[in-house]
Design a protein around this motif. Structure first.
Motif, short mmCIF file in Angstrom:
data_model
loop_
_atom_site.label_atom_id
_atom_site.label_comp_id
_atom_site.label_asym_id
_atom_site.label_seq_id
_atom_site.Cartn_x
_atom_site.Cartn_y
_atom_site.Cartn_z
N LEU A 75 0.81 -1.22 0.00
CA LEU A 75 0.00 0.00 0.00
C LEU A 75 0.84 1.27 0.00
CD1 LEU A 75 -2.74 -1.11 2.56
CD2 LEU A 75 -2.80 -1.25 0.06
N LEU A 76 2.16 1.12 0.05
CA LEU A 76 3.05 2.29 0.10
C LEU A 76 2.91 3.12 -1.16
CD1 LEU A 76 5.31 3.84 1.54
CD2 LEU A 76 6.95 2.32 0.41
N GLU A 77 2.51 4.38 -1.00
CA GLU A 77 2.29 5.28 -2.13
C GLU A 77 3.40 6.30 -2.30
OE1 GLU A 77 -1.51 7.04 -1.37
OE2 GLU A 77 -2.58 5.14 -1.64
N CYS A 95 6.37 -3.09 -3.67
CA CYS A 95 5.62 -1.93 -3.21
C CYS A 95 4.74 -1.47 -4.37
CB CYS A 95 6.56 -0.83 -2.73
SG CYS A 95 7.52 -1.29 -1.26
N ASN A 96 3.70 -2.24 -4.64
CA ASN A 96 2.87 -2.11 -5.83
C ASN A 96 2.24 -0.74 -6.04
OD1 ASN A 96 2.51 -4.91 -4.42
ND2 ASN A 96 2.52 -5.29 -6.61
N ALA A 97 1.95 -0.01 -4.97
CA ALA A 97 1.28 1.29 -5.10
C ALA A 97 2.25 2.47 -5.15
CB ALA A 97 0.30 1.47 -3.93
N LEU A 98 3.53 2.23 -4.99
CA LEU A 98 4.51 3.32 -4.94
C LEU A 98 4.51 4.13 -6.23
CD1 LEU A 98 6.74 4.72 -3.30
CD2 LEU A 98 8.38 3.14 -4.37
N SER A 99 4.20 5.42 -6.11
CA SER A 99 4.15 6.28 -7.29
C SER A 99 4.73 7.67 -7.05
CB SER A 99 2.70 6.42 -7.78
OG SER A 99 1.92 7.03 -6.77
N CYS A 100 5.27 7.92 -5.86
CA CYS A 100 5.80 9.23 -5.53
C CYS A 100 7.05 9.09 -4.67
CB CYS A 100 4.74 10.04 -4.80
SG CYS A 100 5.30 11.62 -4.16
N ILE A 101 8.16 9.63 -5.17
CA ILE A 101 9.43 9.61 -4.42
C ILE A 101 9.98 11.03 -4.39
CG2 ILE A 101 11.79 8.74 -4.34
CD1 ILE A 101 10.77 6.26 -5.83
N ILE A 102 10.43 11.44 -3.22
CA ILE A 102 11.02 12.77 -3.08
C ILE A 102 12.48 12.61 -2.71
CG2 ILE A 102 10.95 14.91 -1.73
CD1 ILE A 102 7.87 13.80 -1.29
N LYS A 179 -1.29 19.75 -3.77
CA LYS A 179 -0.95 19.97 -5.18
C LYS A 179 -0.59 18.64 -5.85
CE LYS A 179 1.89 22.80 -8.20
NZ LYS A 179 2.84 23.90 -8.29
N ILE A 180 0.16 17.81 -5.14
CA ILE A 180 0.54 16.50 -5.69
C ILE A 180 -0.70 15.64 -5.87
CG2 ILE A 180 1.76 14.34 -5.18
CD1 ILE A 180 3.96 16.09 -3.88
N GLU A 181 -1.56 15.59 -4.88
CA GLU A 181 -2.79 14.79 -4.96
C GLU A 181 -3.68 15.25 -6.10
OE1 GLU A 181 -3.51 12.01 -3.29
OE2 GLU A 181 -1.64 12.16 -2.19
N GLU A 183 -2.78 16.71 -8.84
CA GLU A 183 -2.17 16.33 -10.10
C GLU A 183 -2.35 14.84 -10.39
OE1 GLU A 183 2.33 16.07 -11.01
OE2 GLU A 183 1.73 18.10 -11.55
N VAL A 184 -2.21 14.02 -9.36
CA VAL A 184 -2.37 12.58 -9.52
C VAL A 184 -3.82 12.24 -9.88
CG1 VAL A 184 -2.34 10.37 -8.27
CG2 VAL A 184 -0.46 11.98 -7.99
N SER A 185 -4.77 12.97 -9.30
CA SER A 185 -6.20 12.72 -9.55
C SER A 185 -6.65 13.18 -10.93
CB SER A 185 -7.04 13.42 -8.48
OG SER A 185 -6.71 12.94 -7.22
N ALA A 186 -5.92 14.15 -11.50
CA ALA A 186 -6.33 14.72 -12.79
C ALA A 186 -6.16 13.76 -13.94
CB ALA A 186 -5.51 15.98 -13.07
#
Length: 186
Positions: A75-77, A95-102, A179-181, A183-186
């Motif tokens: 579930l790690l996003e 980590c199947n849900a991983l989509s954001c790394i800073i 802002k990140i959320e 963009e991801v939702s768009a």
């Protein structure tokens, strides 16, 4: 093994922690967030493995990211690994849900030892893709760096200017998650 298999543990805030040990949160089935704003180092493998964690926020992290240290967190996003200089192999496998790394390191690109660090994630070759937020001055270097370039060429690793996604417009500022959320939702 301090918190290993703690089924009731949901949120962990470790404001003073500088280092986390091996197998610390192994199989904590309900763990959703680990926030350690001053964490510098994870000293071993399987530190945060096979949990329900959705985010790992370590904005001051500044050492090697051990191989296998955060794998199988389905579930790690999102992950904020601050100033990590180098990633071992298989760090985020499964980590199947991983989509954001800073990544906040401003002087050089963080080394990716092997693309296997992202096996079974959105970043993996054949994955759906994810965003890596890095200082804008380093975007082109990331796109050309060993192993990062492979994921970039596959279209699964999209580099975005970190400064555009922090509240104060710096590379060290607090992230603008809204802002990140959006963009991801768009």
């Amino acid at each position: 093994y301090a918190f290993s298999r703690c089924s009731q543990l949901k949120t962990v805030s470790l404001p003073m922690a500088k280092e986390l040990g091996s197998k610390l949160f192994l199989r904590c089935n309900n763990l959703e967030t680990v926030y350690a704003p001053n964490l510098l180092y994870i000293a071993g493998d399987q530190c945060i493995e096979d949990t329900s964690v959705k985010e790992l926020l370590f904005p001051k992290f500044n050492r090697y990211v051990y191989s296998n240290s955060m794998r199988s967190n389905k579930l790690l996003e999102r992950v904020d690994l601050g100033f990590a200089p180098k990633f071992g192999h298989s760090v985020f496998v499964g980590c199947n849900a991983l989509s954001c790394i800073i990544l906040r390191k401003e002087d050089t690109v963080s080394i990716l030892e092997n693309v296997s660090a992202f096996s079974e994630t959105h970043f993996a070759i054949g994955g759906t893709g994810g965003n890596v937020y890095v200082p804008s001055a380093l975007i082109e270097q990331y796109q050309q760096a060993t192993n990062w370039s492979t994921l970039y060429a596959a279209g699964t690793c999209i580099f975005k200017p970190l400064e555009d996604y922090t509240i104060d417009g710096t590379t060290t500022g607090e992230m603008d998650w809204a802002k990140i959320e959006a963009e991801v939702s768009a």
